[in-house]
Design a protein around this motif. Structure first.
Motif, PDB file in Angstrom:
ATOM      1  N   ARG A  67       0.797  -1.244  -0.118  1.00 41.01           N
ATOM      2  CA  ARG A  67      -0.167   0.161   0.026  1.00 41.01           C
ATOM      3  C   ARG A  67       0.873   1.358  -0.103  1.00 41.01           C
ATOM      4  O   ARG A  67       0.375   2.291  -0.237  1.00 41.01           O
ATOM      5  CB  ARG A  67      -0.952   0.120   1.228  1.00 41.01           C
ATOM      6  N   GLY A  68       2.176   1.089   0.236  1.00 38.77           N
ATOM      7  CA  GLY A  68       2.935   2.263   0.299  1.00 38.77           C
ATOM      8  C   GLY A  68       2.693   3.305   1.208  1.00 38.77           C
ATOM      9  O   GLY A  68       2.801   4.366   1.675  1.00 38.77           O
ATOM     10  N   ILE A  69       2.246   2.594   2.529  1.00 38.89           N
ATOM     11  CA  ILE A  69       2.164   3.323   3.617  1.00 38.89           C
ATOM     12  C   ILE A  69       2.592   2.693   5.039  1.00 38.89           C
ATOM     13  O   ILE A  69       3.013   1.715   5.078  1.00 38.89           O
ATOM     14  CB  ILE A  69       0.422   3.656   4.125  1.00 38.89           C
ATOM     15  N   THR A  70       2.849   3.338   6.102  1.00 40.52           N
ATOM     16  CA  THR A  70       3.296   2.919   7.332  1.00 40.52           C
ATOM     17  C   THR A  70       2.054   2.378   8.381  1.00 40.52           C
ATOM     18  O   THR A  70       1.198   3.224   8.541  1.00 40.52           O
ATOM     19  CB  THR A  70       4.306   3.829   8.079  1.00 40.52           C
ATOM     20  N   ILE A  71       2.085   1.076   8.546  1.00 41.64           N
ATOM     21  CA  ILE A  71       0.976   0.653   9.520  1.00 41.64           C
ATOM     22  C   ILE A  71       1.423   0.398  10.906  1.00 41.64           C
ATOM     23  O   ILE A  71       1.022   0.777  11.842  1.00 41.64           O
ATOM     24  CB  ILE A  71       0.568  -0.517   8.739  1.00 41.64           C
ATOM     25  N   ASP A  81      -2.195  -4.589  19.607  1.00 42.91           N
ATOM     26  CA  ASP A  81      -3.048  -3.376  19.017  1.00 42.91           C
ATOM     27  C   ASP A  81      -4.072  -3.231  20.007  1.00 42.91           C
ATOM     28  O   ASP A  81      -5.049  -3.743  19.913  1.00 42.91           O
ATOM     29  CB  ASP A  81      -3.497  -3.455  17.598  1.00 42.91           C
ATOM     30  N   PRO A  82      -3.846  -2.238  20.891  1.00 45.42           N
ATOM     31  CA  PRO A  82      -5.143  -2.037  22.174  1.00 45.42           C
ATOM     32  C   PRO A  82      -6.292  -1.580  21.199  1.00 45.42           C
ATOM     33  O   PRO A  82      -7.448  -1.531  21.881  1.00 45.42           O
ATOM     34  CB  PRO A  82      -4.696  -1.091  22.936  1.00 45.42           C
ATOM     35  N   THR A  83      -6.489  -1.062  20.169  1.00 49.50           N
ATOM     36  CA  THR A  83      -7.591  -0.343  19.316  1.00 49.50           C
ATOM     37  C   THR A  83      -8.137  -1.661  18.460  1.00 49.50           C
ATOM     38  O   THR A  83      -9.004  -1.240  18.072  1.00 49.50           O
ATOM     39  CB  THR A  83      -6.916   0.684  18.379  1.00 49.50           C
ATOM     40  N   CYS A  84      -7.401  -2.565  18.554  1.00 52.24           N
ATOM     41  CA  CYS A  84      -8.119  -3.819  17.974  1.00 52.24           C
ATOM     42  C   CYS A  84      -8.887  -4.525  19.060  1.00 52.24           C
ATOM     43  O   CYS A  84      -8.311  -5.045  19.941  1.00 52.24           O
ATOM     44  CB  CYS A  84      -7.085  -4.713  17.273  1.00 52.24           C
ATOM     45  N   GLY A 144     -12.440  -1.904  15.131  1.00 50.92           N
ATOM     46  CA  GLY A 144     -11.195  -1.154  14.933  1.00 50.92           C
ATOM     47  C   GLY A 144     -11.339   0.321  14.729  1.00 50.92           C
ATOM     48  O   GLY A 144     -12.313   0.825  15.053  1.00 50.92           O
ATOM     49  N   MET A 145     -10.331   1.068  14.352  1.00 43.93           N
ATOM     50  CA  MET A 145     -10.473   2.545  14.270  1.00 43.93           C
ATOM     51  C   MET A 145     -10.756   2.883  12.830  1.00 43.93           C
ATOM     52  O   MET A 145     -10.981   4.139  12.372  1.00 43.93           O
ATOM     53  CB  MET A 145      -8.889   2.884  14.318  1.00 43.93           C
ATOM     54  N   GLY A 146     -11.224   2.196  11.923  1.00 42.35           N
ATOM     55  CA  GLY A 146     -11.459   2.625  10.462  1.00 42.35           C
ATOM     56  C   GLY A 146     -11.559   1.437   9.438  1.00 42.35           C
ATOM     57  O   GLY A 146     -11.176   0.276   9.470  1.00 42.35           O
ATOM     58  N   GLU A 147     -12.228   1.797   8.191  1.00 44.01           N
ATOM     59  CA  GLU A 147     -12.083   0.732   7.307  1.00 44.01           C
ATOM     60  C   GLU A 147     -10.799   0.127   7.144  1.00 44.01           C
ATOM     61  O   GLU A 147     -10.615  -1.117   6.809  1.00 44.01           O
ATOM     62  CB  GLU A 147     -12.989   1.280   6.111  1.00 44.01           C
ATOM     63  N   LEU A 148      -9.847   0.924   6.832  1.00 44.51           N
ATOM     64  CA  LEU A 148      -8.353   0.573   6.549  1.00 44.51           C
ATOM     65  C   LEU A 148      -7.950  -0.191   7.554  1.00 44.51           C
ATOM     66  O   LEU A 148      -7.450  -1.628   7.224  1.00 44.51           O
ATOM     67  CB  LEU A 148      -7.693   1.549   6.374  1.00 44.51           C
ATOM     68  N   HIS A 149      -8.051   0.122   8.708  1.00 44.90           N
ATOM     69  CA  HIS A 149      -7.603  -0.827  10.048  1.00 44.90           C
ATOM     70  C   HIS A 149      -8.283  -2.056  10.096  1.00 44.90           C
ATOM     71  O   HIS A 149      -7.683  -3.315  10.315  1.00 44.90           O
ATOM     72  CB  HIS A 149      -8.071  -0.007  11.454  1.00 44.90           C
ATOM     73  N   LEU A 150      -9.422  -2.259   9.927  1.00 46.20           N
ATOM     74  CA  LEU A 150     -10.217  -3.481   9.918  1.00 46.20           C
ATOM     75  C   LEU A 150      -9.543  -4.286   8.820  1.00 46.20           C
ATOM     76  O   LEU A 150      -9.618  -5.640   8.720  1.00 46.20           O
ATOM     77  CB  LEU A 150     -11.782  -3.400   9.682  1.00 46.20           C
ATOM     78  N   ILE A 188      -6.772  -4.321   7.181  1.00 49.15           N
ATOM     79  CA  ILE A 188      -5.442  -4.788   7.408  1.00 49.15           C
ATOM     80  C   ILE A 188      -5.582  -6.107   8.464  1.00 49.15           C
ATOM     81  O   ILE A 188      -4.639  -6.887   8.325  1.00 49.15           O
ATOM     82  CB  ILE A 188      -4.659  -3.643   8.197  1.00 49.15           C
ATOM     83  N   LEU A 189      -6.242  -5.895   9.631  1.00 42.05           N
ATOM     84  CA  LEU A 189      -6.503  -6.790  10.516  1.00 42.05           C
ATOM     85  C   LEU A 189      -6.848  -8.195   9.939  1.00 42.05           C
ATOM     86  O   LEU A 189      -6.374  -9.402  10.071  1.00 42.05           O
ATOM     87  CB  LEU A 189      -7.416  -6.502  11.750  1.00 42.05           C
ATOM     88  N   VAL A 190      -7.769  -8.094   8.914  1.00 46.19           N
ATOM     89  CA  VAL A 190      -8.335  -9.416   8.465  1.00 46.19           C
ATOM     90  C   VAL A 190      -7.130  -9.858   7.392  1.00 46.19           C
ATOM     91  O   VAL A 190      -6.973 -10.986   7.461  1.00 46.19           O
ATOM     92  CB  VAL A 190      -9.649  -8.926   7.445  1.00 46.19           C
ATOM     93  N   ASP A 191      -6.569  -8.977   6.771  1.00 45.48           N
ATOM     94  CA  ASP A 191      -5.590  -9.414   5.943  1.00 45.48           C
ATOM     95  C   ASP A 191      -4.398 -10.111   6.622  1.00 45.48           C
ATOM     96  O   ASP A 191      -3.571 -11.126   6.255  1.00 45.48           O
ATOM     97  CB  ASP A 191      -4.809  -8.188   4.978  1.00 45.48           C
ATOM     98  N   ARG A 192      -3.883  -9.584   7.913  1.00 42.36           N
ATOM     99  CA  ARG A 192      -3.166 -10.095   8.796  1.00 42.36           C
ATOM    100  C   ARG A 192      -3.418 -11.366   9.304  1.00 42.36           C
ATOM    101  O   ARG A 192      -2.673 -12.523   9.465  1.00 42.36           O
ATOM    102  CB  ARG A 192      -2.702  -9.159  10.066  1.00 42.36           C
TER     103      ARG A 192
END
Length: 690
Positions: free
Chosen positions: A57-61, A432-435, A450-456, A458-462
């Protein structure tokens, strides 16, 4: 690491998304000789973005820790995410750092997430340096960004270098301390540069900027005021220590500029990190609380102190298992010794200690005061736990996680994977305490928050990639909260026969609302503690109240911004007034009190910044009005109109497509959580009818 604590720098690189944090970190590692070829975010080969999801994604997670050396200084760097969904990573990083480099885009200026990370740094009193990046981009404006730092962030910001050229003609910087021009050689990727006289056409600008810098420093630092009044100027030997004193005190923000991608201006930034940001020895003693007496205590940041360290992050490594990131504030953490965890009141064996280089580790024997590293092999530690000396146990302030704002249903692909899914989600929640995840009592569904659509996403992808646990997911939905709007008190008697045994006790419970953003508080009154001296029964009551808060009273959403107090108890008989009775009475009594306290739903409100062509402002504002949005203000940035607004998160699904359609693809936006507000009646009715 340097043996001299004064030569250690624990810093974070923080900013809005796409301001250039990771690229700046990569260039720092390149110029300090830690890596011999730098990567780039768009190529997916940077050192600190090592997760598959980050490179795709070219972003820091995830925040990544890394160490390097520059001119005799050991620098521990944490590169943090800029996306709003991962703000917890910034929060816990700033909690343990001594200084920060705030990166700003020379075109975008002070953007919404820039304000968020600035406030986070304010909360932990972290001294800062500002680096205005992307000076080579079209529309770059250094002076405007400095003014936004002063206006939007109320920072005492002042340049210590200024640009030579702008946009495509940006070639270097003028050092206002030395009054020299630094011009970079692109052919050597910025490794070589020429230090010379200031170009004649920029001499007046440089002298004005230098005069402003000296005047501001003299005005803030009494130590150099007399010398300034006598000479009208300050020498380098007077100016540098004065700037350092002001930065360490949090009263001054030096501003530098450059372009990390084009290899210009990073070496002066490294010099400024070493010259102005504090070492652990410069920071005040860390505040803690004595475990036995509850009295406030302090720990000096020295090896000779009693051990005091904070677990600020947990990560799962495929080779060594769980890594517990720690910052040592006092004493020395040694391999093979025991450390005491005041939360669990148990000893933890320090099996292995490593220093971190992104996803690589180097095993060491110990971590000294001021060090950041990781421990392998802890059994029961969680994020925010303290590790201390058992002889005088104390605990540090825990790290507060923001409330999740979105959730979705999740289930394993097959029934055989159910246990594996639960264990995998437990591992993610520990990191991740926000998960957060829970099982819905009525539907039996597992809910992942989670904290948003992208967060969720990423969690599912992990779950799929790291834990080999594929899952079916529902549509992301807004995570509402519940609260109370007035005070109420109830006396509740629990008297039931369960499993052939009677359980009975009466409790008096009171609830009252708190200010927005205050969270939840569970208290036991002095009267109750006097009647029920058994610590275990007190804990049962606390747990019962916590259970009631976590499930709510209107629609099973967790409750917040309230205080609940157990005022007293009436014990029927010690035999029947047992753990089950106390816990059940507390939970059910809380629900009865909360229902009498006018409960309401809270919906998450987002702060929105839209950059749009002026001719599209009418359509954008009309769309915001239809989304229940409130426009806060508007201003111009170059030839683009900036709209600042607040909009309920529930109205923001699909907004990226909508705004592109409204503005023919010319507008962009960013948003971040602002606060929770009481939902309107029509929203309340809609939630209750689901």
């Amino acid at each position: 690491m340097s043996a001299d604590l004064s030569n250690v720098r624990n810093i974070g690189i923080v900013a809005h998304i796409d301001a250039g944090k990771t690229t700046t970190t990569e260039r720092i590692l390149f110029y300090t000789g830690k890596i011999h070829k730098h990567g780039d975010v768009h190529d997916g080969n940077t050192t600190t973005d090592f997760m598959v999801q980050e490179r795709e994604r070219g972003i820091t997670i995830q925040s990544a820790a890394i160490s390097c050396e520059w001119k005799g200084h050991a620098i521990n760097i944490i590169d943090t995410p800029g996306h709003v969904d991962f703000t917890m990573e910034v929060e816990r990083s700033l909690r343990v750092l001594d200084g920060a480099v705030c990166v700003f885009c020379a075109v975008g200026g002070v953007q919404p997430q820039s304000e968020t990370v600035w406030r986070q740094a304010d909360r932990y009193n972290v001294p800062r340096i500002a680096f205005v990046n992307k000076m080579d981009r079209m529309g770059a404006d250094f002076a405007r960004v400095v003014e936004e730092l002063r206006g939007k962030l109320k920072a005492t910001a002042c340049p210590i270098d200024i640009p030579i050229g702008r946009e495509e003609s940006f070639v270097g910087v003028i050092d206002l301390i030395e009054m020299k021009a630094i011009v970079y050689d692109e052919a050597t990727e910025g490794k070589t540069f020429t230090v010379g006289d200031i170009p004649a056409e920029l001499k007046d600008d440089a002298e004005l900027a230098r005069a402003e810098l000296v005047e501001k420093v003299a005005d803030l630092d009494e130590g150099v005021m007399e010398a300034y009044l006598e000479k009208g100027d300050l020498t380098k030997e007077e100016l540098v220590p004065a700037i350092r004193r002001l930065v360490v005190a949090g009263r001054f923000v030096p501003v530098l500029c450059g372009t990390s991608l084009r290899d210009k201006g990073v070496q002066p930034l490294l010099d400024a990190i070493c010259a102005y940001l504090p070492s652990p020895a410069d920071r005040p003693p860390v505040a803690a609380t004595d475990l036995k007496s509850g009295a406030p205590v302090t720990r000096e940041q020295k090896d000779s102190e009693l051990l005091t360290a904070l677990v600020f992050k947990i990560a799962t490594d495929p080779y060594v298992g769980r890594l517990f990131f720690v910052r040592v504030y006092g004493g020395v953490l040694k391999k093979g010794t025991n450390a005491f965890n005041p939360r669990t009141r148990k000893r933890e064996r320090i099996m292995k200690i490593v220093r971190l280089f992104a996803d690589d580790q180097i095993e060491v024997e110990e971590l000294s005061a001021g060090d950041i590293g990781a421990i392998v092999g802890l059994k029961e530690a969680t994020t925010g736990d303290t590790l201390c000396a058992e002889m005088k146990p104390c605990y540090l302030e825990r790290i507060t996680a923001p409330q999740p704002v979105m959730f979705m249903a999740i289930e394993p692909k097959s029934s055989a994977d159910k246990d594996k899914l639960v264990e995998s989600m437990k591992a993610l929640a520990a990191e991740d305490p926000t998960c957060q995840f829970r099982e819905d009592e009525e539907t039996g569904q597992t809910i992942l928050s989670g904290m948003g659509e992208l967060h969720l996403e990423i969690l599912v992808d992990r779950l799929k990639r790291e834990f080999k646990c594929a899952a079916n997911t529902g549509k992301p939905m807004v995570s509402y909260c519940e609260t109370v709007t007035k005070s109420a008190e109830t006396s509740f008697t629990f008297d039931r026969e369960l499993g052939g045994k009677r359980h009975a006790v009466s409790l008096r419970i009171a609830v009252k609302p708190l200010e927005r953003g205050k969270g939840k508080a569970v208290e036991l009154s002095r009267e109750f503690v006097g009647l029920v001296a058994d610590r275990h029964l007190q804990e049962c009551v606390r747990q019962g109240l916590e259970d009631g808060i976590s499930t709510g009273v209107l629609a099973r959403y967790p409750m917040t911004d309230l205080e609940v107090t157990c005022l007293g108890a009436e014990i029927v008989d010690p035999e029947v007034s047992d753990e089950v009775a106390f816990r059940s009475a507390a939970m059910m009594g809380f629900r009865e009190a909360a229902e009498a306290a006018a409960p309401e739903f809270l919906e998450p409100i987002m702060k929105l910044e839209i950059t749009t062509p002026p001719e599209s402002v009418g359509e954008v504002l009309g769309d915001l009005n239809g989304r229940r949005g409130t426009v806060l203000d508007m201003d111009m940035r170059g030839d683009m109109q900036i709209v600042h607004a607040r909009v309920p998160m529930a109205q923001m699904f699909g907004y990226s497509t909508a705004i592109r359609s409204l503005t023919k693809g010319r507008a962009s936006y960013s948003m971040e959580p602002d606060m929770f507000e009481i939902a309107p009646r029509n929203v309340r009715e809609d939630i209750l009818s689901r």
